[in-house]
Design an enzyme around this catalytic site. Structure first.
Site, mmCIF file in Angstrom:
data_model
loop_
_atom_site.group_PDB
_atom_site.id
_atom_site.type_symbol
_atom_site.label_atom_id
_atom_site.label_comp_id
_atom_site.label_asym_id
_atom_site.label_seq_id
_atom_site.Cartn_x
_atom_site.Cartn_y
_atom_site.Cartn_z
ATOM 1 N N SER A 1 -9.420 1.623 3.053
ATOM 2 C CA SER A 1 -8.597 2.445 2.174
ATOM 3 C C SER A 1 -7.527 1.668 1.421
ATOM 4 O O SER A 1 -6.817 2.215 0.596
ATOM 5 C CB SER A 1 -7.912 3.547 2.996
ATOM 6 N N SER B 1 -9.707 -0.843 7.106
ATOM 7 C CA SER B 1 -9.150 -0.582 5.776
ATOM 8 C C SER B 1 -8.447 -1.750 5.112
ATOM 9 O O SER B 1 -8.155 -1.695 3.921
ATOM 10 C CB SER B 1 -8.192 0.610 5.832
ATOM 11 N N LYS C 1 0.835 -1.202 0.000
ATOM 12 C CA LYS C 1 0.000 0.000 0.000
ATOM 13 C C LYS C 1 0.871 1.254 0.000
ATOM 14 O O LYS C 1 1.944 1.280 0.607
ATOM 15 C CB LYS C 1 -0.914 -0.036 1.229
#
Length: 458
Positions: A158, A182, A83
């Site tokens: 996210s 997330s 990420k």
């Protein structure tokens, strides 16, 4: 790619590792297939940074180690995506924002460093909701991520880009971060496995924060077994993150043959009829060997407000200097969240922390005689892109709030949490089951999850 290695065979951490050990495939061949798939699946908009030369250099080094008998670990040569809020020495870290973060160059976050030291090929940086401040993956400097099951739908966030590259078969595993779900939200929406460890079991050093007391790094993979293969290189003490100083290395234990589950229901835990039916079908598949009771948590609305207040206050604190000096780089949505954090008083924040303590006591009571709490990962399947509202349980809820509807519980109490696939909707969209275990007892959660997963996903 050698003929004997099929694409289907290659896309788990375990099968890639075994295929390389058997000499059926090289790390370079696996890397080239992953690069080809990434190029073929750009419609997903899941990748922020990817340099084929960097990937091939790592893969070539792994093949040299294998030939010389100096492998670093079982996962040596396996591609893992990261990420875009984890520091990586070979890719920039942007948090998918034009309000660019300041961080040291040529430095890995602790988790990335551990994976790299085990020989993993750090494949790419993945798309995310800007600064991890949202659960749809719709707000990003490079645009929204699309769900591999249906590109007209969101991935959730996210960590949406990480979930998408795993669900699409580009790589078998990826890193995400989790402040209110997330990791689990996009894992549930994309039909893969996602894990958030207990607070303090895995290092957050080098992960750009959203909320210090709620954040945790997390893992996403194709199978539950893959998650467990990666945990020894993920969980453990790190002097750079003092919250982990008592964290022991992960040690896999004996499968719990008769797991005790508490199925959480009631006000504040509503879900759509289709999601509820899918979860109940999964529970019926395990009831022959599992002990299942129902439970409720009163006053969930107050606890949710506490989680939200803590998140807003801590996020605004971290971004205060940038927000004061140059707020123009933030999207209007993220900036509005950060400005809202300024409105919270110290009294309100202290009240939120008091409620957090009460909530943890309530959770501890539910887990006193149970191995895991059970909920759907999401109350709805992945919404369509641009869809702002969701309706379920006689409620009308923003798509943002619907994504965090259940997952925030695990962050407020610091619990280890797993999302496992448990079926598909009539539209072919995944439904996830979330298991939440006792704080600090991540191994116990996996010991309980194995037999459940085998029954639900044989």
């Amino acid at each position: 790619m050698r003929k004997e290695l099929s694409v289907e065979k290659s896309w788990t951490v375990s099968s890639q590792s075994k295929a390389m050990a058997a000499g059926d495939v090289s790390a370079m061949e696996l890397a080239n297939v992953a690069l080809g798939l990434a190029a073929d699946k750009t419609v997903l908009n899941a990748i922020v940074s990817l340099d084929p030369e960097i990937v091939r250099q790592q893969a070539a080094a792994s093949d040299v180690r294998r030939k010389s008998g100096k492998l670093l670990s079982e996962i040596d040569g396996v591609c893992i995506a990261v990420k875009d809020n984890f520091w990586t020495k070979d890719y920039p870290t942007t948090a998918c924002s034009n309000a660019a973060p300041i961080y040291p160059e040529n430095v890995d976050s602790s988790v990335v460093e551990k994976l790299r030291s085990a020989g993993a090929v750090i494949f790419a940086k993945t798309n995310m909701h800007e600064w991890a401040y949202g659960a749809t993956n719709g707000t990003s400097s490079i645009g929204p991520t699309r769900n591999p099951h249906n590109v007209e739908h969101i991935t959730g966030g996210s960590s949406g880009g990480s979930a998408a590259v795993v669900a699409a078969g580009i790589v078998p595993a990826a890193l995400g971060s989790d402040t209110g779900g997330s990791v689990r939200i996009p894992s549930g929406a994309c039909g893969i496995y996602g894990f958030k460890p207990s607070y303090g079991r895995a290092s957050r050093h080098g992960v750009l924060p959203l909320s210090w007391s709620l954040d945790a790094p997390g893992l996403m993979a194709t199978t539950l077994h893959d998650l467990e293969l990666l945990l020894p290189y993920f969980i453990g003490a790190d002097q750079a993150d003092r919250t982990t100083i008592h964290s022991k290395p992960y040690t896999s234990g004996k499968t719990i043959e008769h797991p005790r589950l508490v199925n959480l229901v009631g006000t504040g835990l509503e879900r759509s009829e289709e999601v509820d039916a899918t979860l109940n079908h999964a529970l019926r598949q395990v009831q022959a060997f599992a002990e299942i009771h129902t439970g409720e948590i009163p006053d969930l609305g107050s606890y949710f407000a506490a989680w939200e207040a803590i998140l807003h206050a801590e996020a605004t604190s971290f971004h205060a200097e940038q927000l004061a000096n140059d707020p123009s780089g933030y999207s209007s949505v993220t900036r509005s969240h950060l400005e809202a954090g300024k409105l919270l008083s110290a009294t309100e924040l202290l009240k939120a922390q008091q409620l957090r303590t009460e909530f943890c006591r309530a959770i501890d009571e539910l887990l006193k005689n149970a191995d895991a709490l059970v909920l759907p990962t999401l109350p709805v399947t992945a919404p369509k892109l641009g869809e702002d509202w969701q309706e379920f349980g006689n409620l009308r809820v923003t798509s943002q709030d619907s994504m965090t509807w259940f997952c925030w519980l695990g962050n407020l109490a610091g619990l280890p949490c797993l999302s496992i696939p448990c079926g598909l909707s009539s539209a072919g969209l995944p439904v996830g089951m979330m298991l939440m275990g006792c704080a600090g007892e991540d191994e116990k959660l996996f010991n309980a999850a194995r037999k459940l997963d085998l029954a639900i996903n044989p």
